[in-house]
Design a protein around this motif. Sequence first.
Motif, short mmCIF file in Angstrom:
data_model
loop_
_atom_site.label_atom_id
_atom_site.label_comp_id
_atom_site.label_asym_id
_atom_site.label_seq_id
_atom_site.Cartn_x
_atom_site.Cartn_y
_atom_site.Cartn_z
N VAL A 21 0.78 -1.32 0.07
CA VAL A 21 0.07 0.10 0.05
C VAL A 21 1.02 1.27 0.01
CG1 VAL A 21 -1.73 1.31 1.36
CG2 VAL A 21 -1.93 -1.10 1.07
N GLU A 22 2.05 1.37 0.89
CA GLU A 22 2.85 2.36 0.86
C GLU A 22 3.52 2.58 -0.41
OE1 GLU A 22 5.47 1.50 3.75
OE2 GLU A 22 4.20 1.88 5.52
N ARG A 23 3.59 1.47 -1.31
CA ARG A 23 4.36 1.71 -2.57
C ARG A 23 3.29 2.06 -3.62
NH1 ARG A 23 8.08 -3.62 -1.48
NH2 ARG A 23 9.61 -2.54 -0.17
N GLY A 24 2.13 2.23 -3.34
CA GLY A 24 1.04 2.50 -4.21
C GLY A 24 0.52 1.39 -5.09
N LEU A 25 0.60 0.16 -4.52
CA LEU A 25 0.25 -1.17 -5.15
C LEU A 25 -0.86 -1.75 -4.10
CD1 LEU A 25 3.68 -2.67 -5.80
CD2 LEU A 25 2.21 -1.36 -7.21
N ALA A 26 -1.89 -0.84 -3.75
CA ALA A 26 -3.15 -1.54 -3.08
C ALA A 26 -3.55 -2.44 -3.66
CB ALA A 26 -3.88 -0.19 -2.73
N ASP A 27 -3.81 -2.63 -4.97
CA ASP A 27 -4.67 -3.33 -5.54
C ASP A 27 -4.29 -4.79 -5.42
OD1 ASP A 27 -2.44 -2.36 -7.07
OD2 ASP A 27 -3.40 -3.05 -9.13
N GLU A 28 -2.59 -4.88 -5.13
CA GLU A 28 -2.07 -6.19 -5.04
C GLU A 28 -2.40 -6.57 -3.55
OE1 GLU A 28 1.97 -6.20 -6.53
OE2 GLU A 28 1.41 -5.18 -8.30
N ALA A 29 -2.53 -5.67 -2.79
CA ALA A 29 -2.67 -6.00 -1.23
C ALA A 29 -4.25 -6.57 -0.82
CB ALA A 29 -2.29 -4.71 -0.46
N VAL A 30 -5.07 -6.10 -1.91
CA VAL A 30 -6.39 -6.55 -1.56
C VAL A 30 -6.66 -7.88 -0.93
CG1 VAL A 30 -8.74 -6.66 -2.21
CG2 VAL A 30 -7.47 -4.59 -2.72
N ASP A 31 -6.01 -8.93 -2.04
CA ASP A 31 -6.37 -10.48 -1.54
C ASP A 31 -5.41 -10.75 -0.10
OD1 ASP A 31 -7.84 -10.79 -3.77
OD2 ASP A 31 -6.17 -11.43 -5.31
N ILE A 32 -4.42 -10.08 -0.11
CA ILE A 32 -3.76 -10.31 1.25
C ILE A 32 -4.49 -10.14 2.32
CG2 ILE A 32 -1.76 -9.87 2.75
CD1 ILE A 32 -0.20 -9.26 -0.08
N TYR A 33 -5.01 -8.90 2.32
CA TYR A 33 -5.93 -8.45 3.57
C TYR A 33 -7.22 -9.14 3.62
CZ TYR A 33 -2.62 -4.90 4.80
OH TYR A 33 -1.44 -4.23 5.16
N ALA A 34 -7.74 -9.81 2.48
CA ALA A 34 -9.01 -10.45 2.53
C ALA A 34 -8.76 -11.61 3.29
CB ALA A 34 -9.40 -10.61 1.11
N THR A 35 -7.74 -12.44 2.79
CA THR A 35 -7.48 -13.60 3.48
C THR A 35 -7.15 -13.37 4.97
OG1 THR A 35 -6.42 -14.39 1.30
CG2 THR A 35 -5.90 -15.65 3.46
N LEU A 36 -6.39 -12.54 5.15
CA LEU A 36 -5.94 -12.26 6.66
C LEU A 36 -7.41 -12.00 7.67
CD1 LEU A 36 -3.69 -12.10 8.69
CD2 LEU A 36 -3.35 -9.51 7.84
N LEU A 37 -8.18 -11.19 6.80
CA LEU A 37 -9.32 -10.76 7.45
C LEU A 37 -9.96 -11.82 7.88
CD1 LEU A 37 -11.27 -8.92 8.89
CD2 LEU A 37 -11.99 -8.30 6.65
N GLU A 38 -10.18 -12.91 7.02
CA GLU A 38 -11.08 -14.00 7.15
C GLU A 38 -10.51 -14.95 7.93
OE1 GLU A 38 -12.17 -17.99 4.39
OE2 GLU A 38 -11.77 -15.99 3.37
N GLU A 39 -9.13 -15.05 8.05
CA GLU A 39 -8.61 -15.92 9.14
C GLU A 39 -8.81 -15.57 10.25
OE1 GLU A 39 -4.70 -16.92 8.02
OE2 GLU A 39 -5.38 -17.60 6.03
N THR A 40 -8.69 -13.95 10.48
CA THR A 40 -8.55 -13.32 11.73
C THR A 40 -9.94 -13.44 12.40
OG1 THR A 40 -6.78 -12.21 10.98
CG2 THR A 40 -8.11 -11.27 13.24
N ARG A 41 -11.20 -13.34 11.49
CA ARG A 41 -12.67 -13.37 12.07
C ARG A 41 -12.78 -14.91 12.43
NH1 ARG A 41 -16.17 -12.02 7.44
NH2 ARG A 41 -17.76 -12.52 9.14
N THR A 42 -12.09 -15.88 11.89
CA THR A 42 -12.35 -17.09 12.32
C THR A 42 -11.79 -17.45 13.51
OG1 THR A 42 -12.50 -17.87 9.86
CG2 THR A 42 -12.12 -19.48 11.53
N GLN A 43 -10.59 -17.06 13.71
CA GLN A 43 -9.83 -17.25 15.06
C GLN A 43 -10.34 -16.37 15.99
OE1 GLN A 43 -5.40 -17.01 14.28
NE2 GLN A 43 -5.29 -17.80 16.44
N TYR A 44 -10.82 -15.33 15.91
CA TYR A 44 -10.82 -14.30 17.16
C TYR A 44 -12.40 -13.92 17.34
CZ TYR A 44 -5.82 -14.14 17.67
OH TYR A 44 -4.49 -14.41 17.72
N GLY A 45 -13.15 -14.09 16.07
CA GLY A 45 -14.48 -13.24 16.37
C GLY A 45 -14.44 -12.04 15.44
N ASP A 46 -15.85 -11.59 15.19
CA ASP A 46 -16.00 -10.37 14.19
C ASP A 46 -15.49 -9.15 15.14
OD1 ASP A 46 -16.57 -11.59 11.96
OD2 ASP A 46 -18.80 -11.58 12.50
N ALA A 47 -15.96 -9.13 16.45
CA ALA A 47 -15.99 -7.99 17.38
C ALA A 47 -14.67 -7.89 18.19
CB ALA A 47 -17.10 -7.97 18.14
#
Length: 72
Positions: A21-47
């Motif tokens: 994102v800092e390098r201006g490549l946010a489109d390449e980071a979307v999938d990384i954060y989507a996967t990380l969010l999914e895993e984090t929600r599963t492990q810790y919960g939505d809230a």
Amino acid sequence: MAEIAPVVTRDPRFLAGRKLVERGLADEAVDIYATLLEETRTQYGDASIETAPAYYEYGNTLLRAVTKQQMA
């Protein structure tokens, strides 16, 4: 008392996404954060405070990617 940052902020994917994102490549980071969010929600919960940074970075990355596409 020392504050401890949420575990997700030390995940290598979180850090890699930030660098993209800092390098201006946010489109390449979307999938990384989507996967990380999914895993984090599963492990810790939505809230959970552990999930909050993943939500934030995913949303920020989506916004930056869409803004970049609209400007192109």
